[in-house]
Design an enzyme around this catalytic site. Structure first.
Site, mmCIF file in Angstrom:
data_model
loop_
_atom_site.group_PDB
_atom_site.id
_atom_site.type_symbol
_atom_site.label_atom_id
_atom_site.label_comp_id
_atom_site.label_asym_id
_atom_site.label_seq_id
_atom_site.Cartn_x
_atom_site.Cartn_y
_atom_site.Cartn_z
ATOM 1 N N TRP A 1 0.778 -1.336 0.046
ATOM 2 C CA TRP A 1 0.240 0.003 0.074
ATOM 3 C C TRP A 1 1.059 1.294 0.155
ATOM 4 O O TRP A 1 1.620 1.307 1.001
ATOM 5 C CB TRP A 1 -0.992 0.091 1.332
ATOM 6 C CG TRP A 1 -1.865 -1.060 1.321
ATOM 7 C CD1 TRP A 1 -2.560 -1.239 2.601
ATOM 8 C CD2 TRP A 1 -2.618 -1.772 0.421
ATOM 9 N NE1 TRP A 1 -3.590 -2.104 2.326
ATOM 10 C CE2 TRP A 1 -3.297 -2.836 1.207
ATOM 11 C CE3 TRP A 1 -2.284 -2.382 -0.800
ATOM 12 C CZ2 TRP A 1 -4.121 -3.792 0.621
ATOM 13 C CZ3 TRP A 1 -2.951 -3.364 -1.472
ATOM 14 C CH2 TRP A 1 -3.961 -4.099 -0.743
ATOM 15 N N TRP B 1 -0.912 -13.666 -1.211
ATOM 16 C CA TRP B 1 -1.504 -13.077 -0.057
ATOM 17 C C TRP B 1 -1.329 -13.631 1.263
ATOM 18 O O TRP B 1 -2.128 -14.933 1.316
ATOM 19 C CB TRP B 1 -2.841 -12.405 -0.330
ATOM 20 C CG TRP B 1 -3.390 -11.534 0.686
ATOM 21 C CD1 TRP B 1 -3.860 -11.700 2.001
ATOM 22 C CD2 TRP B 1 -3.255 -9.994 0.899
ATOM 23 N NE1 TRP B 1 -4.308 -10.816 2.626
ATOM 24 C CE2 TRP B 1 -3.905 -9.714 2.130
ATOM 25 C CE3 TRP B 1 -2.644 -9.208 0.061
ATOM 26 C CZ2 TRP B 1 -3.944 -8.472 2.576
ATOM 27 C CZ3 TRP B 1 -2.780 -7.859 0.335
ATOM 28 C CH2 TRP B 1 -3.470 -7.452 1.535
ATOM 29 N N GLU C 1 -3.326 -11.201 -6.080
ATOM 30 C CA GLU C 1 -3.345 -11.819 -4.982
ATOM 31 C C GLU C 1 -3.881 -13.112 -4.996
ATOM 32 O O GLU C 1 -4.945 -13.339 -5.509
ATOM 33 C CB GLU C 1 -4.445 -11.041 -4.078
ATOM 34 C CG GLU C 1 -4.231 -9.567 -3.480
ATOM 35 C CD GLU C 1 -4.975 -8.846 -2.725
ATOM 36 O OE1 GLU C 1 -5.913 -9.603 -1.987
ATOM 37 O OE2 GLU C 1 -5.100 -7.818 -2.523
ATOM 38 N N ASN D 1 -7.077 -0.860 -4.783
ATOM 39 C CA ASN D 1 -7.106 -2.224 -4.576
ATOM 40 C C ASN D 1 -8.546 -2.529 -4.617
ATOM 41 O O ASN D 1 -9.549 -1.856 -3.857
ATOM 42 C CB ASN D 1 -6.615 -2.242 -2.940
ATOM 43 C CG ASN D 1 -6.702 -3.688 -2.401
ATOM 44 O OD1 ASN D 1 -6.445 -4.565 -3.094
ATOM 45 N ND2 ASN D 1 -7.389 -3.730 -1.158
ATOM 46 N N GLU D 2 -8.903 -3.456 -5.547
ATOM 47 C CA GLU D 2 -10.291 -4.085 -5.739
ATOM 48 C C GLU D 2 -11.304 -3.548 -5.891
ATOM 49 O O GLU D 2 -12.392 -3.208 -5.074
ATOM 50 C CB GLU D 2 -10.455 -4.928 -4.412
ATOM 51 C CG GLU D 2 -9.428 -5.730 -4.220
ATOM 52 C CD GLU D 2 -9.741 -7.095 -3.183
ATOM 53 O OE1 GLU D 2 -10.594 -6.976 -2.216
ATOM 54 O OE2 GLU D 2 -9.250 -8.167 -3.094
ATOM 55 N N TYR E 1 -9.518 -16.111 -4.462
ATOM 56 C CA TYR E 1 -9.825 -16.284 -3.033
ATOM 57 C C TYR E 1 -10.917 -17.506 -3.045
ATOM 58 O O TYR E 1 -12.059 -17.137 -2.738
ATOM 59 C CB TYR E 1 -10.277 -15.154 -2.119
ATOM 60 C CG TYR E 1 -9.167 -14.282 -1.823
ATOM 61 C CD1 TYR E 1 -8.320 -14.517 -0.939
ATOM 62 C CD2 TYR E 1 -8.899 -12.936 -2.373
ATOM 63 C CE1 TYR E 1 -7.372 -13.652 -0.396
ATOM 64 C CE2 TYR E 1 -7.975 -12.146 -2.290
ATOM 65 C CZ TYR E 1 -7.027 -12.399 -1.131
ATOM 66 O OH TYR E 1 -6.266 -11.519 -0.850
#
Ligand SMILES: *[C@@H]1O[C@H](CO)[C@@H](O)[C@H](O)[C@H]1NC(C)=O
Ligand SMILES: *[C@@H]1O[C@H](CO)[C@@H](O)[C@H](O)[C@H]1NC(C)=O
Ligand SMILES: *[C@@H]1O[C@H](CO)[C@@H](O)[C@H](O)[C@H]1NC(C)=O
Length: 437
Positions: free
Chosen positions: A105, A383, A341, A220-221, A301
């Site tokens: 980040w 991740w 990720e 991010n996302e 994920y």
């Protein structure tokens, strides 16, 4: 007698030299910055169609397939002197594991602890110096960084903080206004400008000139779930990617997507982890096709996206998910696809790290197959990695890699087989020789 004197004569100049340094130290309160006089030579990463490439001094190109990791906490831990060792250690251990890219980040917005952007356009110089330190440590270890510029989620401020700032300034906005309101877009552009044009206080290198930066990531996302929002997110990506390129044409830019297919990608909807995934305003193909987006980003994920599925179902899902995105990169987008990720929980069942290893190995195998054929599956980043004693930064996907030997070995094997694929080319031989010095 004689010899004693001559001995002392040699000692005094040395002592006085020390005392000058000591006096300097006292005068500056221990804050003397020793300038960095030598840095690792690295070249910028570029793309050639579906591959990441680096060029050597004579312009000979070689392919790059990435084994990397996430440690989102690097800037935070670099703000204060007494925790910086964690960043140094993570970089060193990452490099020892053969990894070459770390995603982290480059944001912390609002009034939380160690915020970088305290209010729109107002920065804490001490935190910025933390980010400077992260970049210097990365380069020292020949690691390149993917720097993410804002969070879609609440952690470290995120888009919610930008919206609160706009409200405080009297603008009538909702959460999805982040992607369309002119005031908020102005805040975000100012932020991009401050980061990209920053000059590193430790190395003197401008961020825009820093080869240890692999790429800028817009968000991010990103999700923008309000009705008919897909064109809104698409327009935002187009505008912001062009804005970064106008300030910095040396670095790659990516979106930071999870990789869901949108409502219009009808023949791919079965690849999504659920019906919900198509209505988040993002579309992998359209968003990644934007001209100034150099490579596509995807997350994976299985444990949180299809939590009720069994191992077999998760495996089928993951396999299709990876194949579909790599194919899109190869045949539709003609850009590299980086799995930025890859997370699997080791709390899901009691078989220690077996499940995580299973999913990670599936991902790694597919990247390796892609690398052998020089196709678009350009790499994967686990991740996320911690070092010891950092429980506060953990989630159920976090680990201290070297405390989990089976996972640790998988990571190292992936690094070494990817490296050996390309070690035959002249450029890579040269790079490797360099690595060893
Ligand atoms: C890109 O890759 C192709 C195929 O390997 C090669 O022929 C071409 O020279 C490369 N482009 C550049 C600019 O190096
Ligand atoms: C804020 O915007 C919403 C939706 O555009 C509108 O319905 C509402 O009346 C506005 N509120 C004010 C105070 O202008
Ligand atoms: C979906 O349709 C597009 C365009 O018609 C085609 O190129 C692609 O191969 C299809 N994908 C799948 C997964 O069937």
């Amino acid at each position: 007698m004689e010899s004693q004197w001559s001995h002392k004569n040699r000692v005094y100049p040395i002592l006085s030299c020390f005392s000058v340094i000591f006096l300097l130290y006292l005068n500056f309160g221990g804050n003397i910055k020793i300038p960095i006089l030598w840095q690792q030579h690295l070249s910028f990463v570029g793309t050639n169609s579906t591959r990441f490439v680096v060029s050597d001094d004579v312009g000979e190109e070689s392919s790059v397939y990435v084994n990397g990791w996430n440690s989102y906490w690097l800037m935070e831990e670099s703000v204060w002197e007494n925790s910086r060792f964690r960043v140094s250690k993570m970089m060193k251990r990452g490099a020892q594991m053969g990894m070459t890219v770390c995603r982290t980040w480059a944001f912390n917005d609002g009034n939380g602890p160690n915020a970088l952007q305290i209010s729109p356009g107002l920065f804490d110089e001490k935190v910025f110096q933390g980010l400077d330190f992260v970049i210097v440590e990365a380069r020292k270890n020949r690691i390149r960084l993917i720097l993410s510029l804002v969070n879609n989620l609440e952690a470290f401020g995120g888009k919610g903080q930008y919206v609160r700032w706009a409200k405080e300034a009297g603008v009538n906005v909702t959460i999805d206004s982040f992607f369309s309101d002119p005031t908020i877009k102005g805040y975000y552009k100012n932020y991009i400008k401050a980061i990209v044009t920053r000059k590193n206080s430790l190395s003197g290198v401008k961020y825009s000139e820093e080869p240890a930066i692999f790429a800028w990531e817009l968000m991010n996302e990103p999700r923008c779930a309000s009705s008919s929002s897909a064109p809104v997110l698409q327009a935002w990506i187009t505008e912001m990617a062009a804005f970064i390129k106008s300030l910095d044409d040396k670095h790659l830019v990516t979106v930071g997507l999870e990789g869901f297919y949108g409502l219009k990608a009808i023949n791919r909807s079965s690849v999504n982890p659920g019906e919900w995934a198509a209505s988040l305003g993002s579309d992998f193909i359209q968003n990644s096709a934007v001209e100034n987006i150099d490579f596509a980003s995807v997350h994976a994920y299985p444990d949180s996206w299809i939590p009720d599925a069994d191992m077999g179902e998760k495996a089928i899902y993951l396999s299709n998910w990876v194949d579909s995105h790599v194919n899109d990169g190869e045949y539709v987008l003609k850009k590299p696809v980086l799995f930025t990720e890859v997370g699997s929980s080791f709390l899901v069942n009691k078989q220690e790290s077996y499940d995580r290893d299973f999913f990670l190995k599936m991902m790694y195998d597919k990247i390796y197959e892609s690398a052998k054929k020089k196709e678009a599956g350009a790499g994967a980043l686990i991740w996320q990695l911690l070092i010891e004693g950092m429980g506060g930064y953990g989630d159920r996907f976090s680990l201290v890699a070297w405390n989990h030997p089976s996972t640790y070995n998988l990571i190292i094997e992936q690094s070494s087989r990817l490296r050996s694929l390309f070690s035959k080319s002249k450029t890579n031989r040269k790079l490797e020789q360099f690595d060893r010095c």
